[in-house]
Write a protein that holds these residues in place. Structure first.
Motif: not given
Length: 172
Positions: A135-152
């Motif tokens: 679950x931790x890996x899944x949550x981390x991937x979702x955060x990285x590829x969503x929010x941290x994609x939107x950050x320049x």
């Protein structure tokens, strides 16, 4: 005593990049520096607590605190994120080049420091063969590829500055 460190394992680097790119459905490409930063935090999710987030990103900070952080592993102590990030660079770059050599990502874009997937189907099939994530890996991937994609990636409040993993002082 033998201690396994996935950071220095090329096959684990390939595994992490395949997982990251499988979750990445936004945009046409991802910059290599951004992908490397995602990979670092996928490898060490607890280090996300040191990312400098703005006051408006309080919800992201809560998300990290509640769904990603776990007790520190005493065998994975990191004293300097930037040095560790630089140490794993050869493994990350070799993994990217390996994926390009087998035709999973487009090697023509690598010259422009970008990674593009050749086909979503290939990643879906590879991902089905890989074991399921925690679950931790899944949550981390979702955060990285969503929010941290939107950050320049560059500039003030860019991903490089927020993470301090790469030099950002001279970014435009």
């Amino acid at each position: 005593m033998i201690v396994y460190q996935p950071a220095y394992d090329l096959y684990h680097s390939v595994y992490r990049l395949v997982k990251l790119l499988s979750f990445f459905h936004r945009g046409e490409f991802v910059e290599i520096d951004r992908l490397r930063i995602w990979d670092y935090y996928f490898l060490y999710p607890n280090r996300l607590k040191y990312v400098k987030l703005k006051l408006e990103e309080k919800d992201i900070k809560e998300l990290i605190k509640n769904y990603i952080l776990r007790p520190d592993n005493p065998y994975e102590l990191i004293f300097d994120d930037r040095k560790m990030f630089e140490k794993i660079r050869p493994y990350q770059m070799s993994a990217i080049k390996y994926l390009a050599s087998i035709g999973v990502i487009n090697k023509d874009y690598l010259k422009e420091n970008k990674v593009t997937k050749i086909s979503e189907d290939v990643f879906r099939k590879i991902n089905e063969e890989l074991e399921t994530m925690t679950v931790q890996e899944d949550n981390t991937l979702k955060l990285l590829t969503s929010h941290f994609f939107l950050v320049p990636l560059y500039g003030k409040d860019g991903l490089k500055e927020k993470t301090n993993l790469l030099e950002s002082r001279y970014d435009g």
